[in-house]
Design an enzyme around this catalytic site. Structure first.
Site, PDB file in Angstrom:
ATOM      1  N   HIS A  87       0.861  -1.183   0.000  1.00 54.08           N
ATOM      2  CA  HIS A  87       0.000   0.000   0.000  1.00 54.08           C
ATOM      3  C   HIS A  87       0.896   1.231   0.000  1.00 54.08           C
ATOM      4  O   HIS A  87       1.583   1.514   0.983  1.00 54.08           O
ATOM      5  CB  HIS A  87      -0.905  -0.006   1.229  1.00 54.08           C
ATOM      6  CG  HIS A  87      -2.076   0.927   1.133  1.00 54.08           C
ATOM      7  ND1 HIS A  87      -1.939   2.301   1.204  1.00 54.08           N
ATOM      8  CD2 HIS A  87      -3.410   0.686   0.971  1.00 54.08           C
ATOM      9  CE1 HIS A  87      -3.136   2.860   1.088  1.00 54.08           C
ATOM     10  NE2 HIS A  87      -4.043   1.908   0.949  1.00 54.08           N
ATOM     11  N   ASP A  88       0.886   1.974  -1.108  1.00 54.22           N
ATOM     12  CA  ASP A  88       1.831   3.074  -1.243  1.00 54.22           C
ATOM     13  C   ASP A  88       1.580   4.211  -0.259  1.00 54.22           C
ATOM     14  O   ASP A  88       2.523   4.793   0.302  1.00 54.22           O
ATOM     15  CB  ASP A  88       1.846   3.593  -2.685  1.00 54.22           C
ATOM     16  CG  ASP A  88       0.489   4.067  -3.180  1.00 54.22           C
ATOM     17  OD1 ASP A  88      -0.527   3.804  -2.497  1.00 54.22           O
ATOM     18  OD2 ASP A  88       0.432   4.680  -4.268  1.00 54.22           O
ATOM     19  N   HIS A 160      -7.734  21.014 -51.598  1.00 53.47           N
ATOM     20  CA  HIS A 160      -7.555  19.618 -52.042  1.00 53.47           C
ATOM     21  C   HIS A 160      -6.099  19.347 -52.447  1.00 53.47           C
ATOM     22  O   HIS A 160      -5.822  18.417 -53.193  1.00 53.47           O
ATOM     23  CB  HIS A 160      -8.492  19.266 -53.208  1.00 53.47           C
ATOM     24  CG  HIS A 160      -9.896  19.750 -53.021  1.00 53.47           C
ATOM     25  ND1 HIS A 160     -10.832  19.053 -52.303  1.00 53.47           N
ATOM     26  CD2 HIS A 160     -10.510  20.891 -53.439  1.00 53.47           C
ATOM     27  CE1 HIS A 160     -11.978  19.727 -52.288  1.00 53.47           C
ATOM     28  NE2 HIS A 160     -11.803  20.855 -52.965  1.00 53.47           N
ATOM     29  N   GLN A 242     -15.134   8.165  -3.544  1.00 50.82           N
ATOM     30  CA  GLN A 242     -13.821   8.100  -2.915  1.00 50.82           C
ATOM     31  C   GLN A 242     -12.830   8.953  -3.700  1.00 50.82           C
ATOM     32  O   GLN A 242     -11.877   9.492  -3.158  1.00 50.82           O
ATOM     33  CB  GLN A 242     -13.337   6.648  -2.847  1.00 50.82           C
ATOM     34  CG  GLN A 242     -12.071   6.486  -2.028  1.00 50.82           C
ATOM     35  CD  GLN A 242     -11.726   5.031  -1.778  1.00 50.82           C
ATOM     36  OE1 GLN A 242     -10.947   4.449  -2.521  1.00 50.82           O
ATOM     37  NE2 GLN A 242     -12.330   4.455  -0.747  1.00 50.82           N
ATOM     38  N   SER A 290      20.180  12.944 -44.107  1.00 51.33           N
ATOM     39  CA  SER A 290      20.072  11.536 -44.476  1.00 51.33           C
ATOM     40  C   SER A 290      21.460  10.904 -44.453  1.00 51.33           C
ATOM     41  O   SER A 290      22.433  11.526 -44.898  1.00 51.33           O
ATOM     42  CB  SER A 290      19.452  11.389 -45.873  1.00 51.33           C
ATOM     43  OG  SER A 290      19.592  10.060 -46.341  1.00 51.33           O
ATOM     44  N   ARG A 304       8.840  15.191 -35.950  1.00 48.31           N
ATOM     45  CA  ARG A 304       8.762  14.811 -34.535  1.00 48.31           C
ATOM     46  C   ARG A 304       7.454  15.291 -33.928  1.00 48.31           C
ATOM     47  O   ARG A 304       6.797  14.555 -33.173  1.00 48.31           O
ATOM     48  CB  ARG A 304       9.942  15.404 -33.761  1.00 48.31           C
ATOM     49  CG  ARG A 304       9.883  15.142 -32.261  1.00 48.31           C
ATOM     50  CD  ARG A 304      11.004  15.843 -31.506  1.00 48.31           C
ATOM     51  NE  ARG A 304      12.295  15.344 -31.925  1.00 48.31           N
ATOM     52  CZ  ARG A 304      13.443  15.859 -31.501  1.00 48.31           C
ATOM     53  NH1 ARG A 304      13.450  16.892 -30.675  1.00 48.31           N
ATOM     54  NH2 ARG A 304      14.591  15.357 -31.919  1.00 48.31           N
ATOM     55  N   ARG A 330     -16.062   4.085  -6.461  1.00 47.77           N
ATOM     56  CA  ARG A 330     -14.788   3.974  -7.167  1.00 47.77           C
ATOM     57  C   ARG A 330     -14.360   2.519  -7.259  1.00 47.77           C
ATOM     58  O   ARG A 330     -14.776   1.679  -6.480  1.00 47.77           O
ATOM     59  CB  ARG A 330     -13.672   4.818  -6.540  1.00 47.77           C
ATOM     60  CG  ARG A 330     -12.876   4.306  -5.362  1.00 47.77           C
ATOM     61  CD  ARG A 330     -11.670   3.396  -5.613  1.00 47.77           C
ATOM     62  NE  ARG A 330     -10.712   3.877  -6.556  1.00 47.77           N
ATOM     63  CZ  ARG A 330      -9.561   4.457  -6.238  1.00 47.77           C
ATOM     64  NH1 ARG A 330      -9.217   4.626  -4.986  1.00 47.77           N
ATOM     65  NH2 ARG A 330      -8.729   4.831  -7.179  1.00 47.77           N
TER      66      ARG A 330
END
Length: 485
Positions: A87-88, A160, A242, A290, A304, A330
């Site tokens: 349990h964190d 187009h 919750q 390249s 990117r 929840r």
């Protein structure tokens, strides 16, 4: 394969390129473990301070001990505790208590795990927007400067992806800016709509806090208000289970996905213009386009942006599905998913905005190439102007139309079948029929006469809509940005 040495151990583990390769240090920190668990401790402090102010038996000494140890986190101990407890939150309660023995008894008093988990997520989302908004404003500002500079430069328009009426380089850029201004408004709205989960207890009823304050509803409401204010929020959600409603995550990732779509469109346009050799993104002195073709100048920054924008656009599917399957108050099948998609959405948006800023600060325009392409297409577009000029000079519209139809077909054959230049105007000059308007041909073919109100639209748009929207960010416009790897 031999095991790597300690100094190379990080190379033997997968690391997300979003962090290791691209994202800014600020956004990477925003989603870091240190930010997360440091915020948990601050939330426990806020809760204890508010509970003390409302009469619970919490001492100044306990508060001081918590304040002193907010960033004194033994992460190794927390990991060991989580392995043991599975349990964190409780692992970090124990870790915090270990360095705050006097305050141990009142840490997390009355709270559930989502008090720190969900409230921290909302703080991180808010802070993520605060990092993105100035970056988006900077991109808009750079593009606005570009649009203003080239407001009058005629260029061939496309519909187009076929030649259409002329526009200007600046007017086309304003199409990009308008989309980004919509994104700026959407991000601002999503940021300002965020509320705090607040102090709501295990199923959102505040039952544990009502018990702590012996049935005093006004103190429970004031506790919620105090902690919300300490966390920097003006409002908390009035009702929660919750967790806060997972529809909030949909709203957040929707505006980021929409931003991704805008940037994908902009960078696709730039890639197409690079192929036409009309406009290029910046290209470094020693950059290689390249490995096999040394002459190439690939638009890698725009590529990117498109690549990562596609990832950003898909992430909104996660919260859509998560919100749809949250049973009653929840279920925990949201947790692992949200650890990934929320962080990745902001990290990705951060990357593509930084990259687009770099692009917009170094866009290169080639007016001679643009002019040559206009010369190839403008003669055909000018046919209506030529007809009108001939009619004014006393000619018959139908006769003129037929003459132009024949000459334009002949010129088109030269372009398409022989690969030659468009010689339509030369044919008009050589035909005695058009002698009454030969002296007008230059003015009839002036590209600026085909751009309509494009320059005026640019000026009005930038003055009345774009520049005012950037005023809140003027102090954060900053200098140029260097491209990440």
């Amino acid at each position: 394969m031999a095991n790597p040495g300690a100094e190379e151990d990080h190379l033997a583990r997968y690391r997300s390129p979003l962090v290791s390769r691209y994202a800014s240090a600020e956004m990477a920190f925003n989603f870091s473990e240190r930010k997360k668990f440091g915020t948990w401790r601050r939330l426990w402090l806020y809760l204890a301070q508010a509970e003390k102010s409302l009469g619970l038996a919490i001492t100044d000494e306990q508060i001081k001990e918590m304040e002193t140890n907010l960033d004194n986190i033994d992460f190794k101990m927390a990991v060991e505790e989580e392995k043991k407890l599975r349990h964190d939150v409780m692992a970090h309660v124990h870790t915090f208590a270990h360095c705050c023995p006097k305050a141990a008894a009142i840490i997390h008093l009355g709270a559930t795990s989502c008090y720190v988990g969900d409230n921290t997520d909302l703080i991180v989302l808010r802070d993520g927007f605060d990092l993105l908004l100035p970056k988006l404003a900077r991109v808009i500002s750079r593009l606005a400067d570009f649009a203003e500079k080239y407001a009058d430069l005629p260029t061939l328009g496309f519909t187009h992806y076929q030649p259409a009426q002329l526009t200007t380089v600046g007017k086309r850029c304003c199409l990009w800016i308008q989309d980004l201004c919509m994104d700026l408004q959407n991000l601002e709205r999503a940021r300002d709509d965020l509320r705090f989960r607040g102090v709501k207890g295990t199923t959102g009823t505040q039952a544990s806090f009502l018990q702590l304050f012996e049935g005093d509803h006004s103190k429970v409401e004031e506790l919620d208000r105090l902690v919300t204010a300490k966390a920097g929020f003006k409002r908390a959600y009035m009702v929660t289970g919750q967790t806060y409603s997972r529809k909030v995550d949909i709203e957040v990732l929707s505006v980021l996905a929409s931003l991704g779509a805008s940037i994908h469109k902009i960078c696709t346009d730039i890639r197409l213009l690079a192929n036409l050799k009309e406009i290029e993104e910046p290209f470094e002195k020693d950059q290689i386009g390249s490995s096999a073709m040394p002459y190439k100048r690939n638009p890698m920054r725009s590529e990117r942006c498109c690549s990562l924008a596609r990832h950003l656009m898909t992430l909104v599917l996660d919260p859509l599905q998560t919100a749809s399957v949250q049973w009653f108050e929840r279920t925990l099948d949201d947790s692992a998913n949200r650890r990934v998609c929320l962080a990745e959405a902001f990290l990705t948006a951060d990357i593509i905005l930084s990259t687009l800023q770099n692009i917009s600060e170094g866009l290169v325009v080639y007016p001679k190439v643009i002019e040559r392409r206009i010369r190839q297409e403008l003669p055909f577009m000018a046919t209506e102007n030529i007809i009108m000029a001939m009619v004014k000079a006393g000619g018959n519209r139908q006769d003129c139309h037929e003459k132009i139809r024949v000459l334009s077909q002949q010129a088109a054959a030269v372009v398409k079948q022989e690969g030659g230049d468009n010689d339509f105007i030369a044919r008009v000059r050589a035909d005695p029929y058009f002698s009454p308007i030969h002296k007008q041909l230059e003015s009839l073919l002036d590209p600026s006469s085909f751009t309509g109100r494009a320059p005026q639209q640019v000026a009005k748009f930038l003055k009345e809509e774009v520049r005012p929207a950037l005023i809140p960010y003027q102090s954060k416009m900053g200098g140029k940005i260097e491209l990440a790897l």
